[in-house]
Design an enzyme around this catalytic site. Structure first.
Site, PDB file in Angstrom:
ATOM      1  N   GLU A   1      -2.291   0.583   0.325  1.00 35.80           N
ATOM      2  CA  GLU A   1      -2.291   0.161  -1.087  1.00 35.80           C
ATOM      3  C   GLU A   1      -3.574  -0.517  -1.557  1.00 35.80           C
ATOM      4  O   GLU A   1      -3.528  -1.549  -2.221  1.00 35.80           O
ATOM      5  CB  GLU A   1      -1.075  -0.755  -1.341  1.00 35.80           C
ATOM      6  CG  GLU A   1       0.238  -0.119  -0.951  1.00 35.80           C
ATOM      7  CD  GLU A   1       1.457  -1.017  -1.200  1.00 35.80           C
ATOM      8  OE1 GLU A   1       1.269  -2.186  -1.571  1.00 35.80           O
ATOM      9  OE2 GLU A   1       2.585  -0.546  -1.024  1.00 35.80           O
TER      10      GLU A   1
ATOM     11  N   ASN B   1      -2.583   4.936   3.148  1.00 39.97           N
ATOM     12  CA  ASN B   1      -1.207   5.021   2.639  1.00 39.97           C
ATOM     13  C   ASN B   1      -1.104   4.335   1.275  1.00 39.97           C
ATOM     14  O   ASN B   1      -1.616   3.226   1.106  1.00 39.97           O
ATOM     15  CB  ASN B   1      -0.308   4.288   3.666  1.00 39.97           C
ATOM     16  CG  ASN B   1       1.163   4.549   3.489  1.00 39.97           C
ATOM     17  OD1 ASN B   1       1.580   5.701   3.363  1.00 39.97           O
ATOM     18  ND2 ASN B   1       1.970   3.495   3.496  1.00 39.97           N
TER      19      ASN B   1
ATOM     20  N   HIS C   1       8.146   6.392  -2.980  1.00 41.55           N
ATOM     21  CA  HIS C   1       9.200   5.530  -3.553  1.00 41.55           C
ATOM     22  C   HIS C   1       9.482   6.063  -4.954  1.00 41.55           C
ATOM     23  O   HIS C   1       8.853   5.659  -5.928  1.00 41.55           O
ATOM     24  CB  HIS C   1       8.744   4.073  -3.602  1.00 41.55           C
ATOM     25  CG  HIS C   1       8.577   3.476  -2.241  1.00 41.55           C
ATOM     26  ND1 HIS C   1       9.632   3.351  -1.353  1.00 41.55           N
ATOM     27  CD2 HIS C   1       7.491   2.995  -1.602  1.00 41.55           C
ATOM     28  CE1 HIS C   1       9.192   2.800  -0.234  1.00 41.55           C
ATOM     29  NE2 HIS C   1       7.904   2.579  -0.351  1.00 41.55           N
TER      30      HIS C   1
ATOM     31  N   GLU D   1       7.349   6.844   3.149  1.00 38.66           N
ATOM     32  CA  GLU D   1       8.342   5.801   2.807  1.00 38.66           C
ATOM     33  C   GLU D   1       9.345   6.322   1.775  1.00 38.66           C
ATOM     34  O   GLU D   1       9.574   5.691   0.743  1.00 38.66           O
ATOM     35  CB  GLU D   1       7.632   4.552   2.259  1.00 38.66           C
ATOM     36  CG  GLU D   1       6.529   4.039   3.163  1.00 38.66           C
ATOM     37  CD  GLU D   1       5.902   2.730   2.698  1.00 38.66           C
ATOM     38  OE1 GLU D   1       6.459   2.066   1.795  1.00 38.66           O
ATOM     39  OE2 GLU D   1       4.846   2.365   3.248  1.00 38.66           O
TER      40      GLU D   1
ATOM     41  N   ASP E   1      12.312   7.160  -0.548  1.00 38.50           N
ATOM     42  CA  ASP E   1      13.635   6.746  -1.030  1.00 38.50           C
ATOM     43  C   ASP E   1      13.727   7.159  -2.487  1.00 38.50           C
ATOM     44  O   ASP E   1      12.715   7.315  -3.163  1.00 38.50           O
ATOM     45  CB  ASP E   1      13.912   5.239  -0.857  1.00 38.50           C
ATOM     46  CG  ASP E   1      12.756   4.344  -1.254  1.00 38.50           C
ATOM     47  OD1 ASP E   1      12.039   4.680  -2.211  1.00 38.50           O
ATOM     48  OD2 ASP E   1      12.568   3.304  -0.607  1.00 38.50           O
TER      49      ASP E   1
HETATM   50  C1  XIL Z   1       8.724  -3.673   2.362  1.00 43.51           C
HETATM   51  C2  XIL Z   1       9.903  -3.945   3.299  1.00 43.51           C
HETATM   52  O1  XIL Z   1      10.795  -2.857   3.238  1.00 43.51           O
HETATM   53  C3  XIL Z   1      10.589  -5.228   2.886  1.00 43.51           C
HETATM   54  O2  XIL Z   1      11.584  -5.577   3.834  1.00 43.51           O
HETATM   55  C4  XIL Z   1       9.568  -6.366   2.779  1.00 43.51           C
HETATM   56  O3  XIL Z   1      10.206  -7.516   2.282  1.00 43.51           O
HETATM   57  C5  XIL Z   1       8.419  -5.986   1.875  1.00 43.51           C
HETATM   58  O4  XIL Z   1       7.844  -4.771   2.327  1.00 43.51           O
HETATM   59  N1  XIL Z   1       5.288  -0.381   0.582  1.00 43.51           N
HETATM   60  C6  XIL Z   1       5.027  -0.566   1.924  1.00 43.51           C
HETATM   61  C7  XIL Z   1       6.051  -1.200   2.784  1.00 43.51           C
HETATM   62  O5  XIL Z   1       3.995  -0.105   2.428  1.00 43.51           O
HETATM   63  O6  XIL Z   1       5.482  -1.939   3.827  1.00 43.51           O
HETATM   64  C8  XIL Z   1       6.987  -2.072   1.973  1.00 43.51           C
HETATM   65  O7  XIL Z   1       8.014  -2.547   2.841  1.00 43.51           O
HETATM   66  C9  XIL Z   1       7.541  -1.299   0.804  1.00 43.51           C
HETATM   67  C10 XIL Z   1       6.440  -0.855  -0.112  1.00 43.51           C
END
Ligand code: XIL
Length: 351
Positions: A157, A200, A235, A264, A266
């Protein structure tokens, strides 16, 4: 067979054995359905591996990512202090069960402990000190899991969501400028030359942000920085991306000619800041269609995509419960709170 069941019973307890039924023994696992396309992974906590979710993981997934346990905050809470318990337990579960393991993440503006940015006098560190700390951190963590972790999210990020800003104005950026990004990749590559190194990020379906991510990776590649892949967090929600947006996104990233992973995934059933409301049949139908469309697109680019990782196991609990809206439960995954496959599961496994 019986001996194996008996051993499982004593090690993991009766809960584990029951979970085989809950996770749908009659249907092939995600990892098997997608064997010829890409690895299917899941983000986990060390605790989940000690519950009935372990059975579901083994049946459905071929790879693990530590949801939090390998981040700088948990692993490196003080300058002279490393805490390996959680990260090690995930790595040993993966090894014991023959699962692949992704590393997440080495350099991120979030979950970096405060000490990292402060010198002995409590003032903001110099660029030199920050880079030497980053080098020490990356060398130690990557070195510890050398040969076990096949791919690392090295920088997470770093690109801004603001249209008129390229790099996120994080403390890393304020102190080092964009140089920290290439240094992080170099340190990781030196620590494990075999590991695949990823950049990422999220909001990758937004054309403006996507362009910035792609331009940055091209620039790094042109300089010879060891970036081997791009992670699209994924996401998303039942409303976006649309199939044309997703296709365009994947096509653009494919043009980089590097490894692509969805890291990641969802699918939220709400608009980002929407107030909580019940999970209706209409939401479930939209979610099923969205998952179906996403996997159709992933299969289309199956040659370029090497893994698809879900961010959490089931709707029993996910990072989207209470985030970004407090008190709002979400239902973003393929398994329900009882670990049973949802309609969306069948939509992605029958094609
Ligand atoms: C999130 C976790 O799922 C949570 O448990 C934590 O509180 C915060 O981080 N992008 C990412 C992940 O790269 O590391 C994040 O994970 C979600 C967003």
């Amino acid at each position: 067979m019986f001996r194996k069941a008996l051993i499982s019973f004593f090690i993991l307890g009766p809960v584990f054995i029951c979970s085989a039924q809950q996770s749908g023994v009659d249907t092939p696992g995600l990892k098997d359905v997608y064997r010829n396309y890409f690895t299917i992974g899941v983000a986990v906590s060390p605790r989940a591996l000690k519950t009935d979710e372990a059975g579901l993981i083994l049946r459905q997934f071929g790879s693990l990512t530590a949801e939090n346990a390998m981040k700088m905050g948990p692993v490196h809470p003080g300058e002279q202090e490393y805490n390996w318990a959680g990260a090690d337990s995930i790595a040993s579960f993966a090894r014991q069960h023959g699962l692949k393991l992704r590393g997440h993440t080495l350099c991120w503006h979030n979950q970096t402990p405060e000490w990292f940015f402060k010198d002995g006098a409590g003032l903001t560190v110099s660029k030199e000190l920050l880079l030497s700390r980053l080098k020490e951190h990356i060398t130690t963590v990557v070195g510890r899991y050398k040969g076990m972790i096949y791919a690392w999210d090295v920088v997470n990020e770093a690109i801004s969501d603001k249209a008129d800003e390229v790099y996120r104005n994080s403390l890393f950026y304020q102190i080092c400028g964009e140089e920290y990004i290439e240094r992080a990749f170099e340190y990781a590559h030196a620590a494990d030359p075999e590991a695949l190194l990823f950049y990422n990020d999220y909001n990758e379906t937004n054309p403006v942000k996507r362009r910035k991510i792609i331009d940055m990776i091209r620039k790094l590649k042109a300089k010879g920085v060891p970036v081997h892949g791009v992670g699209l967090q994924g996401h998303w929600s039942i409303y976006e991306p649309t199939p044309p947006q997703l296709d365009e996104t994947l096509r653009d990233f494919v043009s980089l000619g590097i490894n692509i992973q969805i890291t990641e995934l969802d699918i939220s059933v709400y608009h980002k800041d929407e107030v909580a409301s019940p999970y209706t049949e209409d939401m479930e139908a939209r979610q099923t269609a969205q998952y179906k469309n996403c996997f159709k697109a992933f299969r289309k680019y199956g040659k370029e995509i090497s893994a698809v990782t879900f961010w959490n196991i089931s709707d029993r609990s996910s990072w989207l419960d209470n985030f970004p809206v407090r008190g709002r439960k979400n239902y973003p995954l393929l398994f329900d709170k009882d670990l049973k496959p949802k309609k969306a599961f069948y939509a992605v496994t029958s094609f």
